[in-house]
Design an enzyme around this catalytic site. Structure first.
Site: not given
Length: 359
Positions: A88, A126, A158, A226
């Site tokens: 992000s 990440d 992810e 999420e």
């Protein structure tokens, strides 16, 4: 004799370096053989063992993102359990519309900065888009760099496709802790059609739970949920033996995560206001405070109110000043000498009660 002494000294030196290297790593096993379990020193890094203990006790796990040294220091001081260095950063630090453009080399800069600032939380980095999708070998290579070059304790990836599950399993088998991420996965917005919540239909809800279970089976120590409805998150949390970390997933997860800039209300511009998630609670209006301070600074500089005498700490003695003025005159810089003399006189008078009238 001398040779033996040198060998011993070299061995001690290597041992010392090894101790220094592993001191802050989360995955160093506690000494349970000779000394028995020891209470965690609050100044040492949070470990996976501690997170599992909190989870077993039903204690919520706190997670916040950080991207640089200052934000990492704040997260550290707050006693947050896990510091996520998220991709992000692409949006809240670099100004992109999505998380996709940021590279591994850019993320490594963020990893290292956070590592220097946050000494207590477990550090999770990440894996950015395009650095682990091609093969399990690519995923492992990237994860290794995140730990070796970035100083992270674990990685997050992810998605829950078969290839992602395989990648997660391979990374775990290589000795690296993995956090999974299901529901809305921002790196997959091309397939999802944008930043859209997941789990709102029967099939989608079941997929969230099944994917989370598959990631657990692959060896993940935790899973981020999420933008899914609270009942779906509750079901996934109940089905799993590992902690779930919710973001826009309701109060029934094992812990919660928010983006640093979002929870602080730091970003004050139209674009960010448009993309700030609806689920984010702003615990402060830091952006407004920053804007106010910058405007005040601009006004004071424009009106020659800053710097005032209290912010001019460096002095030159009268004798040194006289010598300096003489040297300027010798150089033919009479105008500069006059300016220096006049400024010295003003500074001298500014220390008196009538300084306001002079300024």
């Amino acid at each position: 004799m001398a040779s033996s002494l040198v060998t011993v000294l070299r061995s001690c030196s290597r041992a010392s370096r090894a101790i220094t290297t592993v001191r802050f790593m989360s995955n160093v096993p506690e000494d349970t053989v000779y000394g028995g379990p020891k209470p965690q020193n609050p100044n040492q890094r949070v470990t996976l063992t501690q997170l599992r203990q909190k989870h077993r006790k039903g204690e919520p796990i706190t997670v916040v993102t950080a991207y640089d040294y200052p934000s990492a220091v704040h997260v550290d001081k707050a006693g947050i359990d896990v510091c996520l260095v998220g991709d992000s950063a692409a949006m809240v630090v670099h100004g992109y519309d999505t998380t996709l453009p940021i590279s591994l080399d850019e993320m490594l800069v963020h990893f290292r900065a956070v590592c220097r600032g946050a000494r207590r939380p477990l550090l999770v980095g990440d894996l950015p888009f395009g650095t682990y999708e091609s093969s399990s070998n690519q995923a492992v290579d990237t994860a290794v760099r995140v730990l070796k070059e970035g100083g992270m304790d674990a990685i997050k990836l992810e998605g829950g496709s078969p290839s992602r599950i395989t990648a997660a399993k391979s990374i775990v088998e290589s000795g690296i802790a993995v956090m999974g991420h299901v529901g809305l996965t921002p790196q997959a917005i091309s397939v999802l059609g944008g930043f859209r919540p997941q789990g709102k239909s029967i099939a989608s809800a079941v997929k969230v739970v099944e994917t989370a279970m598959a990631l657990q089976e692959a060896g993940c120590f935790s899973v981020v949920l999420e933008c899914v409805p609270p009942p779906v998150a509750a079901a996934a949390t109940s089905a799993l033996h590992i902690p779930t970390i919710g973001i826009g997933a309701g109060p029934f997860c094992s812990g919660q995560v928010l983006v640093y800039h979002d929870l602080l209300g730091m970003m004050q511009h139209p674009h960010h206001a448009k993309v700030t998630p609806k689920f984010c609670k702003q615990y402060a209006q830091v952006g407004e405070a920053i804007n106010k301070a910058l405007l005040e600074y601009k006004e004071e500089v424009s009106e020659r109110l800053f710097p005032d005498p209290s912010h001019c700490p460096y002095k030159i003695s009268s004798s040194e000043l006289d010598g300096f003025l003489s040297e300027l005159q010798k150089l033919g810089l009479d105008k500069a000498a006059s300016a220096a003399a006049a400024s010295a006189e003003k500074m001298e008078h500014s220390d008196s009660p009538s300084s306001a009238a002079i300024l």
